[in-house]
Design an enzyme around this catalytic site. Sequence first.
Site, mmCIF file in Angstrom:
data_model
loop_
_atom_site.group_PDB
_atom_site.id
_atom_site.type_symbol
_atom_site.label_atom_id
_atom_site.label_comp_id
_atom_site.label_asym_id
_atom_site.label_seq_id
_atom_site.Cartn_x
_atom_site.Cartn_y
_atom_site.Cartn_z
ATOM 1 N N SER A 10 -4.265 5.732 13.639
ATOM 2 C CA SER A 10 -4.658 6.965 12.944
ATOM 3 C C SER A 10 -5.085 8.014 13.947
ATOM 4 C CB SER A 10 -5.824 6.636 12.013
ATOM 5 O OG SER A 10 -6.455 7.813 11.585
ATOM 6 N N THR B 24 -7.583 9.472 13.700
ATOM 7 C CA THR B 24 -9.036 9.307 13.798
ATOM 8 C C THR B 24 -9.447 8.806 15.196
ATOM 9 O OG1 THR B 24 -10.966 8.459 12.611
ATOM 10 C CG2 THR B 24 -9.158 6.922 12.900
ATOM 11 N N GLY C 159 0.810 -1.224 0.000
ATOM 12 C CA GLY C 159 0.000 0.000 0.000
ATOM 13 C C GLY C 159 0.842 1.273 0.000
ATOM 14 N N ILE D 299 1.472 3.780 2.372
ATOM 15 C CA ILE D 299 2.442 3.975 3.459
ATOM 16 C C ILE D 299 3.329 2.730 3.577
ATOM 17 C CG2 ILE D 299 2.736 4.577 5.902
ATOM 18 C CD1 ILE D 299 -0.171 5.706 5.783
ATOM 19 N N ASN E 86 -9.662 11.323 -0.390
ATOM 20 C CA ASN E 86 -8.777 12.247 0.326
ATOM 21 C C ASN E 86 -8.375 13.429 -0.551
ATOM 22 O OD1 ASN E 86 -7.701 9.264 1.651
ATOM 23 N ND2 ASN E 86 -8.551 10.848 2.958
ATOM 24 N N LEU E 87 -8.016 14.497 0.131
ATOM 25 C CA LEU E 87 -7.817 15.770 -0.561
ATOM 26 C C LEU E 87 -6.665 15.760 -1.588
ATOM 27 C CD1 LEU E 87 -8.570 18.748 -0.902
ATOM 28 C CD2 LEU E 87 -7.149 19.261 1.087
ATOM 29 N N SER F 259 -5.868 -6.296 -2.206
ATOM 30 C CA SER F 259 -7.266 -5.908 -2.426
ATOM 31 C C SER F 259 -7.353 -4.427 -2.786
ATOM 32 C CB SER F 259 -8.114 -6.202 -1.193
ATOM 33 O OG SER F 259 -7.701 -5.391 -0.125
ATOM 34 N N TYR G 143 -14.728 2.531 10.649
ATOM 35 C CA TYR G 143 -13.293 2.474 10.352
ATOM 36 C C TYR G 143 -12.488 2.941 11.575
ATOM 37 C CZ TYR G 143 -8.885 4.690 9.144
ATOM 38 O OH TYR G 143 -7.577 5.115 9.183
ATOM 39 N N LYS H 234 -9.719 0.995 14.429
ATOM 40 C CA LYS H 234 -8.380 1.416 14.887
ATOM 41 C C LYS H 234 -8.342 1.493 16.415
ATOM 42 C CE LYS H 234 -6.325 1.957 10.891
ATOM 43 N NZ LYS H 234 -5.295 1.000 10.465
ATOM 44 N N ASN I 141 -2.220 13.400 8.375
ATOM 45 C CA ASN I 141 -2.662 13.254 6.971
ATOM 46 C C ASN I 141 -1.479 13.036 6.029
ATOM 47 O OD1 ASN I 141 -4.901 14.587 8.448
ATOM 48 N ND2 ASN I 141 -5.876 14.564 6.444
#
Length: 343
Positions: free
Chosen positions: A124, A126, A10, A12, A198-199, A34, A148, A152, A178
């Site tokens: 995260s 989050t 992925g 990161i 995401n931005l 995936s 989600y 975490k 981020n």
Amino acid sequence: MSILVTGGAGFIGSHTCLELLNSNHQIIVLDNFSNSNMESLNRVKNLTSKEFKVYDVNLLDRESVDHVFRENHIEAVVHFAGLKAVGESVEKPNYYYQNNITGTLVLTEMMDKYNVRNLVFSSSATVYGVPEDVPIAEDFPLSATNPYGRTKLMIEEILKDLYVSSNDWSIAFLRYFNPIGAHESGLIGEDPKGIPNNLMPYITQVATGKLPELNVFGNDYSTPDGTGVRDYIHVVDLAKGHIKALEKVLSESGVEAYNLGTGQGYSVLELVAAFEKASGQKIPYKIAPRRPGDIAECYADPSKAERELGWKAEKSLEEMCLDSWRWQEGNPEGYLIKEVEIK
Ligand code: UD1
């Protein structure tokens, strides 16, 4: 002895694999692809001129995970594998709990079975839910606002229980702010499937013309220009944080959380302006309604990571923008191999 990297293909994960190899660790990657592509790992091999084993395995497949541990001499695990789309997690909570929680339980069961007790976990920011204040420190109250985020938070709790059960465990939770940017080679980067949530990937796809314009989600927040403020961190700085955390878990037992952020917040419009300046591309945008679940401001107090891990983010917003753009411009379709390259 090797470091097992779950989810190593992925965004990161691939940058962390590269830094691990550059700091002379041997690695093994486990990924079910995936939401990632083998090509990212081929490029990590090319960039480092180093080889490593890759297992196309789902963490829910206990037999196969057992096989990976049986076949290799694993010293520690860096655990990225997991689903991460907030909206999708609201639609499919069971799928998220099954994948992220059960996947982690299978992993830690095998770690226990094979006496591997060193773990760096990809958490995260989050987990701070709607923070009462900024900058956010690790001892702030934790909560979740969607499935989600809850996975975490639950995984952090499960890992704390493991440490309580046996003080041999050595675990670091890395709470990312981020992550944006890409490796300076422009060969590995973020490759979201479909329309980005995401931005930064949204901005870069507007810049290539793939998307017509950016929707800025709200300009009536209580921030200097009314748009949301976030702590953007270069993915290479983030990857380096994993090396420091790994060194720490390999040297002493315990369970600790670390914020990985810069400590500096930028608004959506500031990021757009910085990107336009760095890339020379115009980003058309319009103000759209707030996105449900978004918060006004989120940035880290990263001092614990500096104090205890000797890690500090070094790259500027300009470098983040330049590197994101180099990756997107050179790979407009992400890792999809272009026909010309196949011939
Ligand atoms: C999001 C997730 C977070 C997750 C993180 C992973 C939500 C609500 N939060 O964080 O749980 O850990 O990604 O990377 O999805 N924005 C726009 N237009 C866009 C996209 C974003 O204006 O098209 C704004 C957002 O309102 C926000 C900022 O840009 O103010 C950053 O958004 P984003 O990149 O999605 O990250 P987060 O919402 O901070």
